[in-house]
Design an enzyme around this catalytic site. Sequence first.
Site, PDB file in Angstrom:
ATOM      1  N   CYS A   1      40.772  45.676  39.711  1.00 14.62           N
ATOM      2  CA  CYS A   1      39.632  44.893  39.238  1.00 14.62           C
ATOM      3  C   CYS A   1      38.461  45.025  40.211  1.00 14.62           C
ATOM      4  O   CYS A   1      37.914  46.111  40.380  1.00 14.62           O
ATOM      5  CB  CYS A   1      40.038  43.437  38.984  1.00 14.62           C
ATOM      6  SG  CYS A   1      38.832  42.525  37.972  1.00 14.62           S
TER       7      CYS A   1
ATOM      8  N   GLU B   1      49.133  43.659  37.139  1.00 14.86           N
ATOM      9  CA  GLU B   1      50.108  42.617  37.456  1.00 14.86           C
ATOM     10  C   GLU B   1      50.149  41.533  36.390  1.00 14.86           C
ATOM     11  O   GLU B   1      51.076  40.716  36.367  1.00 14.86           O
ATOM     12  CB  GLU B   1      49.801  42.017  38.833  1.00 14.86           C
ATOM     13  CG  GLU B   1      48.618  41.066  38.897  1.00 14.86           C
ATOM     14  CD  GLU B   1      47.257  41.734  38.959  1.00 14.86           C
ATOM     15  OE1 GLU B   1      46.267  41.018  39.187  1.00 14.86           O
ATOM     16  OE2 GLU B   1      47.165  42.965  38.772  1.00 14.86           O
TER      17      GLU B   1
ATOM     18  N   HIS C   1      43.985  44.193  35.175  1.00 13.72           N
ATOM     19  CA  HIS C   1      44.985  43.625  36.080  1.00 13.72           C
ATOM     20  C   HIS C   1      46.376  44.087  35.639  1.00 13.72           C
ATOM     21  O   HIS C   1      46.963  43.491  34.736  1.00 13.72           O
ATOM     22  CB  HIS C   1      44.924  42.097  36.052  1.00 13.72           C
ATOM     23  CG  HIS C   1      43.729  41.528  36.741  1.00 13.72           C
ATOM     24  ND1 HIS C   1      43.701  41.262  38.090  1.00 13.72           N
ATOM     25  CD2 HIS C   1      42.510  41.188  36.267  1.00 13.72           C
ATOM     26  CE1 HIS C   1      42.519  40.770  38.426  1.00 13.72           C
ATOM     27  NE2 HIS C   1      41.768  40.719  37.334  1.00 13.72           N
TER      28      HIS C   1
END
Length: 203
Positions: A82, A186, A184
């Site tokens: 990001c 994750e 993102h």
Amino acid sequence: MKVIIIDYGMGNIKSIIGALKYLGVTKIKVSNNSRDLKEADKIILPGVGSFSMAMTNIKLLKMDQSLKYEILDKKKPVLGICLGMQLMGQSSTEDGLTSGLAFVNSKVEKFSNMSNKIPHIGFNQVHINKDSILFDGIKDLSDFYFVHSYQMKSENNMKQSLCEYGDNFIASYEVGNIAGVQFHPELSQKNGLKLIDNFLNFF
């Protein structure tokens, strides 16, 4: 393998740690100390928030020169996530023109097509570059989770994958040992975990 997550006060670090542990990484260190970079096998540069504030924090911590040495000179693999991905470009117009780390030849600017809601939040499809290492084993047009108001553009070949949100912007890039993703991973469920795993194993 030891993974160092750079902490300059503006990152979604807990979720990244969770993803790394899920993937079996046991040596994880969150650090804002330049000396720790010497121990890293892989570096993750996260980030959420203002580009200019992030660069100010990184310089105050004297991490900019250490990152350049470990990544550009020592060629250690890095994944920018990001804002972290944007920081590795040349500059950003967010909160005034600010110079970045300049690891890759690209610029960050606000979305010019205002027909869509800004910030861009939610899952969106990625048009995957066929030569990508990060996306190995991931189907084209898979969804990843985005949260951002600024987009990266480049006229260079950075093995970039693209996302369309009013404008076509760079969703990821891979330049040698340097990789960045605007989304993102994750927070992107199975596809994101696979991408992080590819970074750990193939970069």
